[in-house]
Design a protein around this motif. Sequence first.
Motif, mmCIF file in Angstrom:
data_model
loop_
_atom_site.group_PDB
_atom_site.id
_atom_site.type_symbol
_atom_site.label_atom_id
_atom_site.label_comp_id
_atom_site.label_asym_id
_atom_site.label_seq_id
_atom_site.Cartn_x
_atom_site.Cartn_y
_atom_site.Cartn_z
ATOM 1 N N TYR A 31 0.532 -1.367 -0.120
ATOM 2 C CA TYR A 31 0.456 0.134 -0.101
ATOM 3 C C TYR A 31 0.982 1.103 -0.067
ATOM 4 O O TYR A 31 1.717 1.383 0.394
ATOM 5 N N LYS A 58 -1.415 8.688 2.064
ATOM 6 C CA LYS A 58 -3.230 8.901 1.966
ATOM 7 C C LYS A 58 -3.815 10.065 2.111
ATOM 8 O O LYS A 58 -5.309 10.405 1.507
ATOM 9 N N TYR A 89 -1.392 9.303 -5.637
ATOM 10 C CA TYR A 89 -1.706 8.406 -4.618
ATOM 11 C C TYR A 89 -3.160 8.066 -4.560
ATOM 12 O O TYR A 89 -3.547 7.083 -3.887
#
Length: 276
Positions: free
Chosen positions: A41, A45, A156
């Motif tokens: 991942y 974020k 992202y």
Amino acid sequence: MKRFCWPLIVAALLAGCAGEKGILDRGDYQVDVRRQAQAAYPRVKVLVIHYTADDFDSSLATLTDRNVSSHYLIPAIPPEKGGKPVIWQLVPERDLAWHAGISYWRGATRINDTSVGIELENRGWRNVAGQKHFAPFSAPQIAVLAKLARDIIQRYQINPANVVAHSDVAPQRKDDPGPLFPWRQLAAQGIGAWPNSDRVAFYLAGRAPYEPVDEAELLTLLHRYGYEVKPDLTDAQRKRVITAFQMHFRPARYDGLADAETEAIAQALLEKYGQG
């Protein structure tokens, strides 16, 4: 003769592998990157927007010192080179920068670990007769910010609700980028969250916008959306959380009081983006 041919063949094969797609030569060793794990991942974020509360030279000196840093710094009037505006990248996006400090958003702490920070040269606010008067942002600065922010968001796949103000993730300490920052304008360009006006009207349900509502219920909504709301907050601290939300989503009036319009905006945001 055959004894000497075999090492040459192996060397040739290795040389061929080094040039093969997905094989990286790092000098003393090679790395095969052709098989990538699914359980991986991106670090980033969240996108956090700040103002510097200082001029450009002082801001650049501060952000390149030992105590604080940010990934990007955008001048109030970006200079141009080759007909294009110039911004400063001070930290690679892959690295952690110390821009959010002690922070919380949507259940996560240590927002520095998961965010990219953009600082905007801006004087911040000054006190005039006991009132905060915020400095405006220039159109050229916002224009290049929009381009940079859009690139980061796409890179992202950042959720709109995770494009936030410093004051959203640290409402007890910070006011930036303040109520003059054009969140609505940027949301119209796909940058950040904004409630649908018809849904705000639906949740307002005919009430006067500034009609008082239950503060505890409003704070529950804000916590569900993403803000840190602890049970032991003082009256002043609760007001700071509401003010931060209002500066972002209802900048026409950010008095920190729990009213019907603020509640309706929170409900519309939760409906559109879900809870954190």
